[in-house]
Design a protein around this motif. Structure first.
Motif, PDB file in Angstrom:
ATOM      1  N   MET A  68       0.844  -1.198   0.000  1.00 24.86           N
ATOM      2  CA  MET A  68       0.000   0.000   0.000  1.00 24.86           C
ATOM      3  C   MET A  68       0.877   1.245   0.000  1.00 24.86           C
ATOM      4  O   MET A  68       1.727   1.419   0.866  1.00 24.86           O
ATOM      5  N   ASP A  69       0.648   2.089  -0.976  1.00 24.74           N
ATOM      6  CA  ASP A  69       1.435   3.328  -1.021  1.00 24.74           C
ATOM      7  C   ASP A  69       0.658   4.383  -1.805  1.00 24.74           C
ATOM      8  O   ASP A  69      -0.312   4.073  -2.497  1.00 24.74           O
ATOM      9  N   ILE A  70       1.127   5.619  -1.699  1.00 27.51           N
ATOM     10  CA  ILE A  70       0.548   6.724  -2.460  1.00 27.51           C
ATOM     11  C   ILE A  70       1.338   6.866  -3.762  1.00 27.51           C
ATOM     12  O   ILE A  70       2.420   6.284  -3.890  1.00 27.51           O
ATOM     13  N   PRO A  71       0.837   7.617  -4.754  1.00 28.38           N
ATOM     14  CA  PRO A  71       1.584   7.778  -6.003  1.00 28.38           C
ATOM     15  C   PRO A  71       3.005   8.337  -5.763  1.00 28.38           C
ATOM     16  O   PRO A  71       3.209   9.178  -4.897  1.00 28.38           O
ATOM     17  N   ARG A  72       3.948   7.820  -6.543  1.00 26.24           N
ATOM     18  CA  ARG A  72       5.357   8.096  -6.286  1.00 26.24           C
ATOM     19  C   ARG A  72       5.708   9.588  -6.349  1.00 26.24           C
ATOM     20  O   ARG A  72       6.618  10.041  -5.642  1.00 26.24           O
ATOM     21  N   GLY A 126      -1.546   8.267  14.673  1.00 27.51           N
ATOM     22  CA  GLY A 126      -1.678   8.719  13.297  1.00 27.51           C
ATOM     23  C   GLY A 126      -1.757   7.515  12.376  1.00 27.51           C
ATOM     24  O   GLY A 126      -1.143   6.485  12.643  1.00 27.51           O
ATOM     25  N   VAL A 127      -2.548   7.642  11.312  1.00 28.40           N
ATOM     26  CA  VAL A 127      -2.675   6.577  10.310  1.00 28.40           C
ATOM     27  C   VAL A 127      -2.385   7.199   8.953  1.00 28.40           C
ATOM     28  O   VAL A 127      -2.967   8.235   8.613  1.00 28.40           O
ATOM     29  N   ASP A 128      -1.479   6.588   8.199  1.00 31.55           N
ATOM     30  CA  ASP A 128      -1.168   7.138   6.875  1.00 31.55           C
ATOM     31  C   ASP A 128      -0.801   6.021   5.904  1.00 31.55           C
ATOM     32  O   ASP A 128      -0.196   5.017   6.276  1.00 31.55           O
ATOM     33  N   LEU A 129      -1.162   6.249   4.645  1.00 36.90           N
ATOM     34  CA  LEU A 129      -0.970   5.255   3.596  1.00 36.90           C
ATOM     35  C   LEU A 129       0.468   5.204   3.072  1.00 36.90           C
ATOM     36  O   LEU A 129       0.845   4.246   2.410  1.00 36.90           O
ATOM     37  N   SER A 130       1.269   6.231   3.364  1.00 35.31           N
ATOM     38  CA  SER A 130       2.629   6.272   2.827  1.00 35.31           C
ATOM     39  C   SER A 130       3.622   5.652   3.811  1.00 35.31           C
ATOM     40  O   SER A 130       3.785   6.143   4.925  1.00 35.31           O
ATOM     41  N   PRO A 131       4.324   4.573   3.398  1.00 28.64           N
ATOM     42  CA  PRO A 131       5.341   4.005   4.284  1.00 28.64           C
ATOM     43  C   PRO A 131       6.473   4.997   4.537  1.00 28.64           C
ATOM     44  O   PRO A 131       6.994   5.071   5.653  1.00 28.64           O
ATOM     45  N   LEU A 132       6.828   5.783   3.515  1.00 26.61           N
ATOM     46  CA  LEU A 132       7.907   6.765   3.692  1.00 26.61           C
ATOM     47  C   LEU A 132       7.530   7.798   4.762  1.00 26.61           C
ATOM     48  O   LEU A 132       8.293   8.045   5.703  1.00 26.61           O
ATOM     49  N   PHE A 133       6.340   8.382   4.626  1.00 25.61           N
ATOM     50  CA  PHE A 133       5.927   9.421   5.579  1.00 25.61           C
ATOM     51  C   PHE A 133       5.738   8.821   6.981  1.00 25.61           C
ATOM     52  O   PHE A 133       6.090   9.443   7.983  1.00 25.61           O
TER      53      PHE A 133
END
Ligand code: SAH
Length: 248
Positions: free
Chosen positions: A1-5, A64-71
């Motif tokens: 699961m990730d957001i657009p690059r 916090g919940v977020d779709l980006s593994p980087l963030f």
């Protein structure tokens, strides 16, 4: 699961992924008169700057919940850096439909109301995690000036003029949902620049270190056009703010 690059390139160096400066984020925390120990749920928490700095400055605890593994990874590092890792946790996951087990005193979605299908759906989603008398925070764009044409709205990266309301319309819409607007901090043109213009140097530096990457063409094209797009459209027409709501 990730957001657009593209976001993880252009916003890789951002701590705040919206048109707020650190000063405005701190002013929002102060405006809410948070009691130490208040639980905050933050859906689409990005790099976690809101929860981490408010844990440090106001003694809140939070998730916090977020779709980006980087963030999400950056958020965990930031919590350690600020010495609040025992008070805030960051979950990598989809926030759409996320309801916390423990009720929160503040439930927030700052700059990602698509997770609930718009403002009304996101308010409804956050309300499920909120204790009685708690505060909902919604970060949302509005038209600072009405776009004269649909092309101008598209220049602001809106799908259409109807995607956003002017500020009085947005504030009135919270009333129609059954909420009092009890506080508000707005972005301004200079704080928009901090969000948008700081992407440009990030892109330039990324291009210098990733010249052979297949994604470089897209980043190069964005860097060539984004500054002019921002000053022509977003900076002139789009406002943004965080609105604090309490159920009537
Ligand atoms: N609230 C943060 C981030 C806003 S930017 C801040 O103000 O800094 C929008 C965020 O939404 C990004 O971090 C992105 O990764 C996240 N996101 C997008 N879709 C999501 C989803 N379905 N669930 C959780 N997070 C999502």
């Amino acid at each position: 699961m990730d957001i657009p690059r593209i976001f993880t390139v252009t916003e890789s160096d951002h701590r705040i992924h919206n048109p707020f400066t650190p000063e405005k984020l701190a002013a929002l925390g102060a405006a809410l008169r948070l009691e130490p120990g208040t639980r905050i749920l933050d859906l689409a928490s990005g790099s976690g700057e809101m929860l981490c700095t408010w844990a440090r400055d106001y003694g809140i605890t939070g998730t916090g919940v977020d779709l980006s593994p980087l963030f999400t990874g950056k958020a965990r590092l930031r919590a350690q850096e600020l010495g609040v890792a025992d008070r805030v946790e960051f979950i990598h996951g989809d926030a759409a439909g996320y309801v916390s087990r423990e009720k929160a005193g503040v439930a927030a979605c700052v700059g990602a109301t698509w997770i609930g299908g718009g403002v009304a759906g996101t308010v409804e989603l956050l309300a499920k995690s909120l204790r009685d008398g708690g505060i909902i925070l919604i970060g949302e764009p509005y038209w600072r000036r009405m776009p004269p044409t649909e092309d101008v709205a598209k220049g602001c990266l809106a799908g259409s003029i109807s995607e956003f309301l002017p500020l009085p319309g947005l504030v009135a819409s919270f009333g129609r949902l059954g909420y009092d607007v009890v506080e508000m901090i707005l972005a301004d043109q200079d704080s928009w620049d901090r969000y948008e213009a700081s992407k440009w140097l990030t892109m330039r530096r990324w291009l210098e270190s990733n010249a052979g990457d297949e994604f470089a063409k897209e980043v190069r094209a964005q860097l060539a056009t984004e500054p002019e797009r921002h000053v022509t459209y977003t900076r002139e027409y789009l406002g943004w703010g965080v609105f604090a709501l309490m159920r009537r």
